[in-house]
Motif scaffolding. Structure first.
Motif, PDB file in Angstrom:
ATOM      1  N   TYR A  85       0.159   6.228  -2.921  1.00 25.99           N
ATOM      2  CA  TYR A  85       1.388   4.961  -2.890  1.00 25.99           C
ATOM      3  C   TYR A  85       2.139   5.382  -1.649  1.00 25.99           C
ATOM      4  O   TYR A  85       2.558   6.363  -1.514  1.00 25.99           O
ATOM      5  N   ILE A  86       2.221   4.262  -0.755  1.00 24.53           N
ATOM      6  CA  ILE A  86       2.860   4.340   0.509  1.00 24.53           C
ATOM      7  C   ILE A  86       4.003   3.340   0.434  1.00 24.53           C
ATOM      8  O   ILE A  86       3.680   2.062   0.126  1.00 24.53           O
ATOM      9  N   ARG A  87       5.165   3.604   0.864  1.00 25.02           N
ATOM     10  CA  ARG A  87       6.252   2.620   1.339  1.00 25.02           C
ATOM     11  C   ARG A  87       6.857   2.830   2.862  1.00 25.02           C
ATOM     12  O   ARG A  87       7.287   3.900   3.298  1.00 25.02           O
ATOM     13  N   ASN A  88       6.503   1.975   3.764  1.00 21.59           N
ATOM     14  CA  ASN A  88       6.764   1.907   5.197  1.00 21.59           C
ATOM     15  C   ASN A  88       7.764   0.956   5.241  1.00 21.59           C
ATOM     16  O   ASN A  88       7.554  -0.365   5.298  1.00 21.59           O
ATOM     17  N   PRO A  89       9.116   1.057   5.397  1.00 19.87           N
ATOM     18  CA  PRO A  89      10.078   0.484   5.480  1.00 19.87           C
ATOM     19  C   PRO A  89      10.235  -0.398   6.759  1.00 19.87           C
ATOM     20  O   PRO A  89       9.539  -0.046   7.782  1.00 19.87           O
ATOM     21  N   PRO A  90      11.350  -1.181   7.031  1.00 15.26           N
ATOM     22  CA  PRO A  90      11.223  -2.055   8.083  1.00 15.26           C
ATOM     23  C   PRO A  90      11.580  -1.172   9.397  1.00 15.26           C
ATOM     24  O   PRO A  90      12.290  -0.132   9.307  1.00 15.26           O
ATOM     25  N   GLY A  91      10.741  -1.613  10.593  1.00 18.28           N
ATOM     26  CA  GLY A  91      10.852  -0.664  11.565  1.00 18.28           C
ATOM     27  C   GLY A  91       9.709   0.343  11.819  1.00 18.28           C
ATOM     28  O   GLY A  91       9.512   0.803  12.864  1.00 18.28           O
ATOM     29  N   THR A  92       8.855   0.665  10.907  1.00 16.86           N
ATOM     30  CA  THR A  92       7.990   1.661  10.929  1.00 16.86           C
ATOM     31  C   THR A  92       6.711   0.998  11.492  1.00 16.86           C
ATOM     32  O   THR A  92       6.272  -0.432  11.502  1.00 16.86           O
ATOM     33  N   ALA A  93       5.762   1.596  12.280  1.00 16.37           N
ATOM     34  CA  ALA A  93       4.504   1.040  12.823  1.00 16.37           C
ATOM     35  C   ALA A  93       3.234   1.994  12.613  1.00 16.37           C
ATOM     36  O   ALA A  93       3.378   3.250  12.342  1.00 16.37           O
ATOM     37  N   HIS A  94       2.201   1.399  12.577  1.00 17.37           N
ATOM     38  CA  HIS A  94       0.956   1.952  12.535  1.00 17.37           C
ATOM     39  C   HIS A  94      -0.092   1.312  13.018  1.00 17.37           C
ATOM     40  O   HIS A  94      -0.104   0.035  12.980  1.00 17.37           O
ATOM     41  N   MET A  95      -1.492   1.829  12.901  1.00 18.66           N
ATOM     42  CA  MET A  95      -2.643   1.073  13.090  1.00 18.66           C
ATOM     43  C   MET A  95      -3.642   1.321  11.924  1.00 18.66           C
ATOM     44  O   MET A  95      -4.327   2.369  11.900  1.00 18.66           O
ATOM     45  N   PRO A  96      -3.657   0.640  11.085  1.00 18.46           N
ATOM     46  CA  PRO A  96      -4.295   0.705   9.800  1.00 18.46           C
ATOM     47  C   PRO A  96      -5.897   0.486  10.061  1.00 18.46           C
ATOM     48  O   PRO A  96      -6.385  -0.186  10.805  1.00 18.46           O
ATOM     49  N   ALA A  97      -6.650   1.485   9.363  1.00 14.83           N
ATOM     50  CA  ALA A  97      -8.299   1.420   9.362  1.00 14.83           C
ATOM     51  C   ALA A  97      -8.793   2.093   8.083  1.00 14.83           C
ATOM     52  O   ALA A  97      -7.955   2.763   7.427  1.00 14.83           O
ATOM     53  N   SER A  98     -10.129   1.857   8.200  1.00 14.11           N
ATOM     54  CA  SER A  98     -10.920   2.561   7.119  1.00 14.11           C
ATOM     55  C   SER A  98     -12.181   2.938   7.809  1.00 14.11           C
ATOM     56  O   SER A  98     -12.906   2.035   7.915  1.00 14.11           O
ATOM     57  N   ALA A  99     -12.649   4.148   7.855  1.00 11.94           N
ATOM     58  CA  ALA A  99     -13.887   4.514   8.396  1.00 11.94           C
ATOM     59  C   ALA A  99     -15.009   4.160   7.489  1.00 11.94           C
ATOM     60  O   ALA A  99     -16.003   3.646   7.698  1.00 11.94           O
ATOM     61  N   ASN A 100     -14.836   4.290   6.334  1.00  9.63           N
ATOM     62  CA  ASN A 100     -15.911   4.193   5.205  1.00  9.63           C
ATOM     63  C   ASN A 100     -15.519   2.925   4.073  1.00  9.63           C
ATOM     64  O   ASN A 100     -16.323   2.683   3.283  1.00  9.63           O
ATOM     65  N   GLU A 114      18.444  -3.169   4.683  1.00 10.81           N
ATOM     66  CA  GLU A 114      19.034  -1.863   4.732  1.00 10.81           C
ATOM     67  C   GLU A 114      18.274  -0.716   4.281  1.00 10.81           C
ATOM     68  O   GLU A 114      18.470   0.349   4.319  1.00 10.81           O
ATOM     69  N   ASP A 115      17.007  -0.932   3.673  1.00 13.48           N
ATOM     70  CA  ASP A 115      16.209   0.080   3.388  1.00 13.48           C
ATOM     71  C   ASP A 115      15.387   0.862   4.204  1.00 13.48           C
ATOM     72  O   ASP A 115      14.604   0.097   4.922  1.00 13.48           O
ATOM     73  N   ARG A 116      15.695   2.199   4.377  1.00 15.80           N
ATOM     74  CA  ARG A 116      15.034   2.798   5.286  1.00 15.80           C
ATOM     75  C   ARG A 116      14.277   4.047   4.674  1.00 15.80           C
ATOM     76  O   ARG A 116      14.063   5.213   5.360  1.00 15.80           O
ATOM     77  N   ASP A 117      14.130   4.118   3.368  1.00 14.98           N
ATOM     78  CA  ASP A 117      13.365   5.017   2.749  1.00 14.98           C
ATOM     79  C   ASP A 117      11.871   5.126   2.828  1.00 14.98           C
ATOM     80  O   ASP A 117      11.143   3.947   2.426  1.00 14.98           O
ATOM     81  N   GLN A 118      11.286   6.064   3.433  1.00 19.03           N
ATOM     82  CA  GLN A 118       9.810   5.899   3.564  1.00 19.03           C
ATOM     83  C   GLN A 118       9.267   7.007   2.712  1.00 19.03           C
ATOM     84  O   GLN A 118       9.661   8.219   2.235  1.00 19.03           O
ATOM     85  N   THR A 119       8.352   6.673   2.013  1.00 15.27           N
ATOM     86  CA  THR A 119       7.723   7.554   0.817  1.00 15.27           C
ATOM     87  C   THR A 119       6.193   7.404   0.805  1.00 15.27           C
ATOM     88  O   THR A 119       5.387   6.442   1.243  1.00 15.27           O
TER      89      THR A 119
END
Length: 224
Positions: A85-100, A114-119
């Motif tokens: 389970y992942i929470r990426n709050p406003p402002g976070t960035a990534h490049m999602p993928a799946s090899a398999n 105002e939520d900045r809690d990343q989990t």
């Protein structure tokens, strides 16, 4: 596009019956459960990544939270196996993928401004809670006083009541249950307005349930 956008009404979606819809990224498809908008949207979806597929790097201006349902989801920050389970709050960035290949349940543009809690909770992680009557285990994945996300294991053949003072969203991860005369199987999704309790009877194998309790749309949700 508007799908299940009336928060005053209860909603049940049997996602197994929905068609997969192609996304802008090759090999990535989704089943739309809730949506307001087009490609940029407040949305709740089940998303499937074919082996070797990826989305371009992007910033989550409105936040993103997801549960890995099958396979391993990946980005430059790590690998997340089924049950994460992942929470990426406003402002976070990534490049999602799946090899398999993988399948995730994801909610976009539904964070408070105002939520900045990343989990990040990997399988088995989280704070154990006292199970409700009829449940064998309960794990709190996230709680900040505004909303709570939890994972519960429900015993077989029992009646379960989940009180709902503020709003409730849930996903059946495993097993079956009967709620409101409907049989909900794996990956059935539901959303109930405040003061509409979830009352269910589990099937012969019990059920594993992901739940979010709190306002169905925060008054201070990120501006779209």
């Amino acid at each position: 596009m508007r799908i299940n956008d009336d928060f005053t009404k209860p909603v049940i979606v049997h996602s197994a019956a929905l068609d997969w819809i192609a996304s802008p990224a090759a090999g990535v498809e989704r089943k739309m459960l809730f949506r307001i908008g087009e490609e940029k949207a407040r949305a709740t979806s089940i998303v499937r990544y074919a082996p070797g597929s990826a989305f371009p790097a992007h910033t989550h201006t409105g936040g993103e939270e997801f549960v890995v349902l099958e396979g391993v989801f990946q980005d430059e920050h790590g690998d997340y196996p089924s049950g994460s389970y992942i929470r990426n709050p406003p402002g976070t960035a990534h490049m999602p993928a799946s090899a398999n290949g993988c399948t995730i349940f994801v909610r976009l543009w539904q964070f408070r401004a105002e939520d900045r809690d990343q989990t990040v909770r990997r399988p088995g992680e989280g704070r154990k809670d006292v199970p409700r009557p009829g449940a064998s285990a309960a794990t709190i994945l996230f709680a900040d006083g505004r909303e709570e996300v939890r994972l519960e294991e429900w015993q077989a053949g029992v009646e379960i009541t989940v009180e709902n003072p503020d709003g409730l969203e849930f996903l059946v991860l495993r097993g079956t249950l009967n709620a409101g005369g409907e049989v909900l199987e794996r990956l059935a999704w539901g959303r109930l307005p405040a003061h509409r309790d979830l009352r269910a009877v589990t099937g012969a194998e019990g059920a594993q349930i992901w739940m979010k309790r709190g306002p169905l749309m925060h008054a201070d949700v990120c501006a779209f």
